[in-house]
Scaffold this active site. Structure first.
Site, mmCIF file in Angstrom:
data_model
loop_
_atom_site.group_PDB
_atom_site.id
_atom_site.type_symbol
_atom_site.label_atom_id
_atom_site.label_comp_id
_atom_site.label_asym_id
_atom_site.label_seq_id
_atom_site.Cartn_x
_atom_site.Cartn_y
_atom_site.Cartn_z
ATOM 1 N N GLY A 226 0.615 -1.035 0.139
ATOM 2 C CA GLY A 226 -0.044 0.079 -0.132
ATOM 3 C C GLY A 226 0.810 1.453 0.008
ATOM 4 N N GLU A 260 4.486 -6.176 1.691
ATOM 5 C CA GLU A 260 3.940 -6.561 0.480
ATOM 6 C C GLU A 260 3.889 -5.400 -0.657
ATOM 7 O OE1 GLU A 260 0.367 -8.087 1.777
ATOM 8 O OE2 GLU A 260 1.256 -9.956 2.647
ATOM 9 N N PRO A 261 4.796 -4.440 -1.062
ATOM 10 C CA PRO A 261 4.456 -3.463 -1.932
ATOM 11 C C PRO A 261 4.364 -4.210 -3.430
ATOM 12 C CG PRO A 261 6.888 -3.888 -1.600
ATOM 13 C CD PRO A 261 6.336 -4.917 -0.656
ATOM 14 N N GLY A 262 3.510 -3.485 -3.984
ATOM 15 C CA GLY A 262 2.910 -3.873 -5.672
ATOM 16 C C GLY A 262 3.215 -2.395 -6.162
ATOM 17 N N ARG A 263 2.385 -1.665 -5.911
ATOM 18 C CA ARG A 263 2.352 -0.313 -6.788
ATOM 19 C C ARG A 263 3.818 0.362 -6.459
ATOM 20 N NH1 ARG A 263 -2.233 2.409 -7.633
ATOM 21 N NH2 ARG A 263 -3.075 1.074 -6.142
ATOM 22 N N CYS A 328 -16.391 1.037 -26.917
ATOM 23 C CA CYS A 328 -17.585 1.840 -26.964
ATOM 24 C C CYS A 328 -18.267 1.746 -25.670
ATOM 25 C CB CYS A 328 -18.743 0.670 -27.784
ATOM 26 S SG CYS A 328 -17.938 0.566 -29.444
ATOM 27 N N GLU A 329 -17.597 2.850 -24.864
ATOM 28 C CA GLU A 329 -18.015 2.939 -23.484
ATOM 29 C C GLU A 329 -17.738 4.612 -23.420
ATOM 30 O OE1 GLU A 329 -19.411 1.114 -21.108
ATOM 31 O OE2 GLU A 329 -19.258 -0.880 -22.125
ATOM 32 N N TYR A 357 -0.851 -2.317 -11.766
ATOM 33 C CA TYR A 357 -2.561 -2.311 -12.254
ATOM 34 C C TYR A 357 -2.833 -1.907 -13.578
ATOM 35 C CZ TYR A 357 -2.154 -3.252 -7.231
ATOM 36 O OH TYR A 357 -1.472 -3.689 -6.075
HETATM 37 C C1 LIG Z 1 -2.820 -5.588 -3.296
HETATM 38 C C2 LIG Z 1 -2.264 -5.937 -2.100
HETATM 39 C C3 LIG Z 1 -1.135 -5.670 -1.898
HETATM 40 C C4 LIG Z 1 -0.441 -4.746 -2.840
HETATM 41 O O1 LIG Z 1 -0.936 -3.444 -2.722
HETATM 42 P P1 LIG Z 1 -0.115 -2.107 -3.226
HETATM 43 O O2 LIG Z 1 -0.839 -1.131 -3.031
HETATM 44 O O3 LIG Z 1 0.162 -2.269 -4.947
HETATM 45 O O4 LIG Z 1 1.395 -2.038 -2.599
HETATM 46 C C5 LIG Z 1 -0.623 -6.195 -0.901
HETATM 47 N N1 LIG Z 1 -1.029 -7.184 -0.151
HETATM 48 C C6 LIG Z 1 -2.425 -7.494 -0.287
HETATM 49 C C7 LIG Z 1 -3.025 -8.568 0.755
HETATM 50 C C8 LIG Z 1 -2.865 -7.125 -1.417
HETATM 51 O O5 LIG Z 1 -4.205 -7.344 -1.529
#
Ligand SMILES: *Cc1c(COP(=O)(O)O)cnc(C)c1O
Length: 403
Positions: A226, A260-263, A328-329, A357
């Site tokens: 997050g 758990e970084p994604g973004r 078409c939206e 994402y």
């Molecule tokens: C989506 C998610 C993440 C990653 O979130 P980011 O905002 O991309 O860092 C980490 N942990 C869990 C459980 C998630 O569902």
């Protein structure tokens, strides 16, 4: 990023995703270094960008993975992530997913309800295995982000309340088939403020203390993902401030710290290239119609998310235009009132911050093929996913002509 956008767009065609692997490495190292002196694992959230080459790049750096389906677990393993660094999260795991995760002996399954715990116990019993688990605690904290990406309030579907979590730990600790090794929370995405994370971490660390007091020895403290990134002019959280808050909350506890970084890892590594098809004016409103659509990059349509948009190498007076796709939206747009110079057929538009994402949320709506993906590393570009074809899209559909 010093890249020849035009040359890349020409070489690989558009629409196209491009990811800067050096940037990803830099992000990983920055965050990992901020944990220096503590046991830690950076569990990359695969759902942000699950291209195998992206995961493999992170695997080589030593990253773990946070997965939300067995498909993502397979991707993580295929890409070379150590099985003891893989977590399987998500509110709705199927029996077959639980079974496979246990057979693959990953670090732990992150449980989100009591019913799921009983399921996992049953599957573990069938396999004659002990399931390592963590429990996702919902600390009821408002993360102060977009409601669609807020997950840490009781009104959200995620996790369990503190009291329930404690009961579950006591149950799991007694079970022959469950081994409660971790604790987890994840309060939302695109967090730009530290205070909600601090509050959540304190609450969950207190729970760890009370569990340790009754001889339930939690080893992994997972603060979720997050961390917010800059899309526009946001002021967001620094890696060292982030880890400081975690260190403070867990003071005196012997834990391996997980996040758990994604973004954070991939958003600003990525850009989406699309080509101008037409310009048009409707009642004085300017539209730039491009060859990419909401099916390729849905964040603006879905969350009204802002992405910086630029025309590459085009001069001239800028006037506001809506940048829209061919789908078409009415919701098919990348940006509204974007200042852009006069554009011509085949001019390249770059949609920035598209590494997270983006492709993972792409669809085939309107029978549009998913875009190609390219990696940039050490000044070199390479294709990491081919552009989809019509044949790829219809391959799984069965007999449709009458005999
Ligand atoms: C989506 C998610 C993440 C990653 O979130 P980011 O905002 O991309 O860092 C980490 N942990 C869990 C459980 C998630 O569902």
């Amino acid at each position: 990023m010093e890249i020849d956008t035009k040359a890349l767009a020409k070489k690989y065609g558009t629409p196209l995703y491009m990811y800067d692997f050096d940037y990803i490495e830099n992000r990983y190292t920055t965050l990992k270094d901020a944990f220096a002196g503590k046991k830690s694992i950076i569990n990359y959230a695969v759902k942000a960008n699950s291209n195998l080459s992206v995961i493999a790049h992170l695997a080589k750096l030593g990253a773990g993975a946070d997965c939300v389906s067995i498909g993502e677990v397979r991707r993580a393993l295929d890409a070379g992530i150590d099985k003891y660094k893989i977590i399987f999260s998500g509110v709705g795991k199927r029996d077959d997913e639980i079974r496979e995760a246990l057979q693959k002996d990953i670090l732990m399954l992150n449980l989100e309800s009591e019913a799921e715990m009983k399921r996992v116990e049953l599957v573990a019993l069938e396999l004659g295995k002990e399931a390592r688990i963590s429990i996702r605690v919902n600390p009821n904290i408002d993360p102060q982000t977009h409601p669609y990406i807020s997950t840490g309030l009781h009104e959200n579907k995620f996790g369990v309340e503190i009291d329930m979590a404690k009961r579950m730990y006591i149950y799991a600790n007694k079970s022959e088939y469950l081994n409660p090794v971790g604790i987890h929370f994840h309060i939302g995405s695109q967090l730009t403020k530290l205070s909600p994370i601090r509050e959540a971490a304190m609450i969950v660390a207190d729970l760890v203390r009370s569990l340790k007091a009754i001889k339930i020895d939690i080893k992994f403290f997972d603060v979720g993902g997050g961390i917010g990134v800059v899309y526009d002019d946001e002021v967001t959280i620094s890696a060292t401030d982030y880890t400081q808050v975690i260190f403070e909350a867990t003071k005196g506890l012997d834990l391996t710290l997980l996040c758990e970084p994604g973004r954070y890892m991939v958003a600003n590594a990525g850009a989406f290239f699309t080509k101008v098809l037409y310009e048009k004016n409707n009642g004085g409103k300017r539209f730039v119609i491009v060859d990419g659509g909401m099916n390729d990059l849905i964040r603006p349509s879905l969350y009204n998310a802002y992405h910086k948009i630029e025309a590459v190498g085009v001069e001239g007076e800028k006037t506001p235009a809506d940048v829209v796709g061919p789908v078409c939206e009415s919701g098919d747009f990348f940006g509204k009132n974007v200042p852009l110079p006069p554009l011509e057929h085949n001019d390249i538009i770059v949609v920035h911050s598209a590494g997270a994402y983006g492709f993972t949320m792409a669809s085939n709506y309107n029978t549009r093929a998913k875009p190609a993906e390219v990696a940039l590393q050490n000044g070199k570009d390479r294709l990491i996913r081919k552009r989809e074809t019509y044949e790829d899209q219809v391959r799984l559909e069965l007999e449709y002509l009458e005999k």
